[in-house]
Scaffold this active site. Structure first.
Site, PDB file in Angstrom:
ATOM      1  CE  LYS A 161     -15.801 -38.159 -23.286  1.00 23.64           C
ATOM      2  NZ  LYS A 161     -15.462 -37.541 -24.261  1.00 23.64           N
ATOM      3  CE  LYS A 163     -15.873 -42.279 -23.071  1.00 21.91           C
ATOM      4  NZ  LYS A 163     -15.626 -41.973 -24.831  1.00 21.91           N
ATOM      5  CG  ASP A 188     -18.038 -39.644 -25.873  1.00 25.69           C
ATOM      6  OD1 ASP A 188     -18.076 -39.629 -26.772  1.00 25.69           O
ATOM      7  OD2 ASP A 188     -16.605 -39.101 -26.018  1.00 25.69           O
ATOM      8  CD  GLU A 213     -16.347 -36.615 -26.403  1.00 30.47           C
ATOM      9  OE1 GLU A 213     -17.090 -36.278 -25.348  1.00 30.47           O
ATOM     10  OE2 GLU A 213     -15.481 -36.597 -26.844  1.00 30.47           O
ATOM     11  CG  ASP A 238     -13.658 -37.516 -30.196  1.00 29.15           C
ATOM     12  OD1 ASP A 238     -13.426 -37.773 -30.872  1.00 29.15           O
ATOM     13  OD2 ASP A 238     -14.110 -38.115 -29.215  1.00 29.15           O
ATOM     14  CE  LYS A 262     -10.585 -37.441 -27.878  1.00 32.10           C
ATOM     15  NZ  LYS A 262     -11.605 -39.204 -28.669  1.00 32.10           N
ATOM     16  N   GLY A 290      -9.433 -35.980 -24.433  1.00 29.53           N
ATOM     17  CA  GLY A 290      -8.678 -37.182 -24.053  1.00 29.53           C
ATOM     18  C   GLY A 290      -7.815 -38.548 -24.226  1.00 29.53           C
TER      19      GLY A 290
HETATM   20  O1  OSB Z   1     -13.941 -40.669 -26.642  1.00 28.88           O
HETATM   21  O2  OSB Z   1     -13.519 -38.769 -25.592  1.00 28.88           O
HETATM   22  C1  OSB Z   1     -13.630 -39.848 -26.226  1.00 28.88           C
HETATM   23  C2  OSB Z   1     -11.103 -42.033 -24.476  1.00 28.88           C
HETATM   24  C3  OSB Z   1     -10.782 -43.092 -24.908  1.00 28.88           C
HETATM   25  C4  OSB Z   1     -10.686 -43.034 -26.680  1.00 28.88           C
HETATM   26  C5  OSB Z   1     -11.961 -42.262 -27.055  1.00 28.88           C
HETATM   27  C6  OSB Z   1     -12.182 -41.352 -25.654  1.00 28.88           C
HETATM   28  C7  OSB Z   1     -11.742 -40.973 -24.761  1.00 28.88           C
HETATM   29  C8  OSB Z   1     -12.029 -40.737 -22.963  1.00 28.88           C
HETATM   30  C9  OSB Z   1     -11.584 -40.239 -22.409  1.00 28.88           C
HETATM   31  O3  OSB Z   1     -12.999 -40.046 -23.215  1.00 28.88           O
HETATM   32  C10 OSB Z   1     -10.621 -39.013 -21.919  1.00 28.88           C
HETATM   33  C11 OSB Z   1      -9.079 -39.136 -20.883  1.00 28.88           C
HETATM   34  O4  OSB Z   1      -8.561 -38.983 -21.696  1.00 28.88           O
HETATM   35  O5  OSB Z   1      -9.558 -38.945 -19.338  1.00 28.88           O
HETATM   36 MG    MG Z   2     -14.988 -38.316 -27.583  1.00 25.63          MG
END
Ligand code: OSB
Ligand code: MG
Length: 368
Positions: A161, A163, A188, A213, A238, A262, A290
């Site tokens: 994934k 960002k 995401d 996402e 999310d 989550k 996560g």
């Molecule tokens: O948007 O999924 C998210 C971590 C902190 C806050 C938001 C997000 C995330 C991650 C981390 O994408 C995923 C992981 O724990 O490996």
């Molecule tokens: Mg997210």
């Protein structure tokens, strides 16, 4: 079991590698490890609120306040035989899902340990290992991003994934897709776009992504429904989903085709399972998000992802991707098929390492 005492440990752990999203770059994870005590046993939960109100309004400070002043008093001295009895005791508290989840989840762990049942068994898990991927942050340069992805692909992750944010999107996804044509890939945006960016987001349809996402506002569903009509790629929500009600509202208006669950964001394992069941009934796939958890939260995520409708790989990477010295053991490692095995021991199946916890601790409070 009589809830006799509640312990709060606010900790800080440095990341192996800084983590950057559309809302900023972070070097450390803070967390509150919550322990509920009964009959000489401790059950543990992890509060995944941030150090600041960036992903959510919840922070270490708000969670500490809500735990100490409202949630712990609602649970102390209570007789709890089933984990489902916890959430109703918190029903007067609006919001603060991450604070609620940490205490509810600690009770799940306590009851699992007392009964010799794994969390996965208690929740209704059906698999012994779950498919996982890795969430790769924004990097200072495209070269550094490609080097990060290279390392994770070499380590065996079959799903990545990325960002994204305006200025770090189509060209980055194109570069990764050209280099790894068969990699399962998703993005995401953490709410970095508006409907005015619909044409830009539609360019991502060319790269065979599993999902996009949370492209739009962190509380939105209406604009996401409009955007989904203009995209071939499924939208996954999310930030906008805080409860089973939010999940139903989103599905009722076709705001997304996939939901990221989550456990912290939705208020605990009970609500997480309800969202799972609702999505299963509507034929909507879910996956486990996560929050860069320690092994306590990671163990819970693995148990949750063992439920049948978690059909997409979770953001549940190996422990070594996050911290050098976790506060609980054993560490989780990646299997050769890009899965992680679901812990089978009682409760979360991981044990707190007291010296590690003490070394990471910023503050501690015992209640009751
Ligand atoms: O948007 O999924 C998210 C971590 C902190 C806050 C938001 C997000 C995330 C991650 C981390 O994408 C995923 C992981 O724990 O490996
Ligand atoms: Mg997210």
């Amino acid at each position: 079991m009589l809830i006799e005492r509640i312990h709060l440990h606010h900790i800080q752990l440095p990341y192996v590698h800084p983590f950057e999203t559309s809302f900023g770059r972070e070097q450390h994870r803070e967390a509150i490890l919550v322990a509920v005590e009964s009959d000489g046993l401790l059950g543990w939960g992890e509060c995944v609120a941030g150090s600041g109100p960036w992903y959510s309004y919840e922070t270490m400070g708000t969670a500490w306040h809500v735990l100490v002043d409202y949630l712990a008093p609602a649970l102390l001295g209570q007789e709890i035989g089933q984990p489902e009895q916890v959430a109703p005791r918190f029903s007067r508290v609006r919001g603060h899902a991450m604070a609620r989840a940490s205490l509810e989840n600690a009770v799940w762990d306590l009851l699992g340990r007392a009964q010799g049942l794994s969390l996965a068994t208690m929740l209704g898990g059906v698999r012994r290992a779950v498919a996982v991927g890795v969430s790769v942050g924004i990097e200072p340069t495209l070269e550094e991003l490609l080097a990060q992805v290279e390392g994770y692909v070499a380590a065996g992750y079959a799903r990545v994934k990325l960002k994204i944010k305006p200025g770090w999107d189509v060209q980055v996804v194109r570069a990764v897709r050209e280099r790894w044509p068969d990699l399962a890939l998703q993005v995401d945006a953490n709410s970095a776009y508006t409907l005015a960016d619909a044409a830009r987001l539609a360019e991502l349809d060319a790269f065979d992504l599993l999902l996009i996402e949370q492209p739009l506002h962190h509380e939105d569903m209406v604009d996401h429904a409009v955007l989904q009509m203009q995209l071939k790629t499924p939208i996954c929500l999310d930030e906008s989903i805080h409860s089973p009600e939010h999940a139903r509202w989103a599905l009722d208006i076709d705001a997304c085709r996939i939901i990221n669950i989550k456990v912290g964001r939705v208020g605990g394992f009970s609500a997480a399972r309800q969202i799972h069941d609702l999505c299963a009934a509507r034929g909507v796939p879910v996956w486990c998000g996560g929050m860069l958890e320690t092994n306590v939260g990671r163990a819970g995520n693995l148990a949750l992802a063992a439920l049948p409708n978690f059909t997409l790989p979770g953001d549940i990477s190996a422990s070594a991707r996050y911290f050098h010295h976790d506060i609980a053991a054993p560490d989780f490692t990646l299997n050769a098929d890009s899965t992680i095995s679901v812990p089978a021991g009682p409760g979360t199946g991981v044990e707190i390492l007291p010296e590690r916890l003490a070394a990471a601790r910023l503050r501690y409070l015992a209640l009751g």
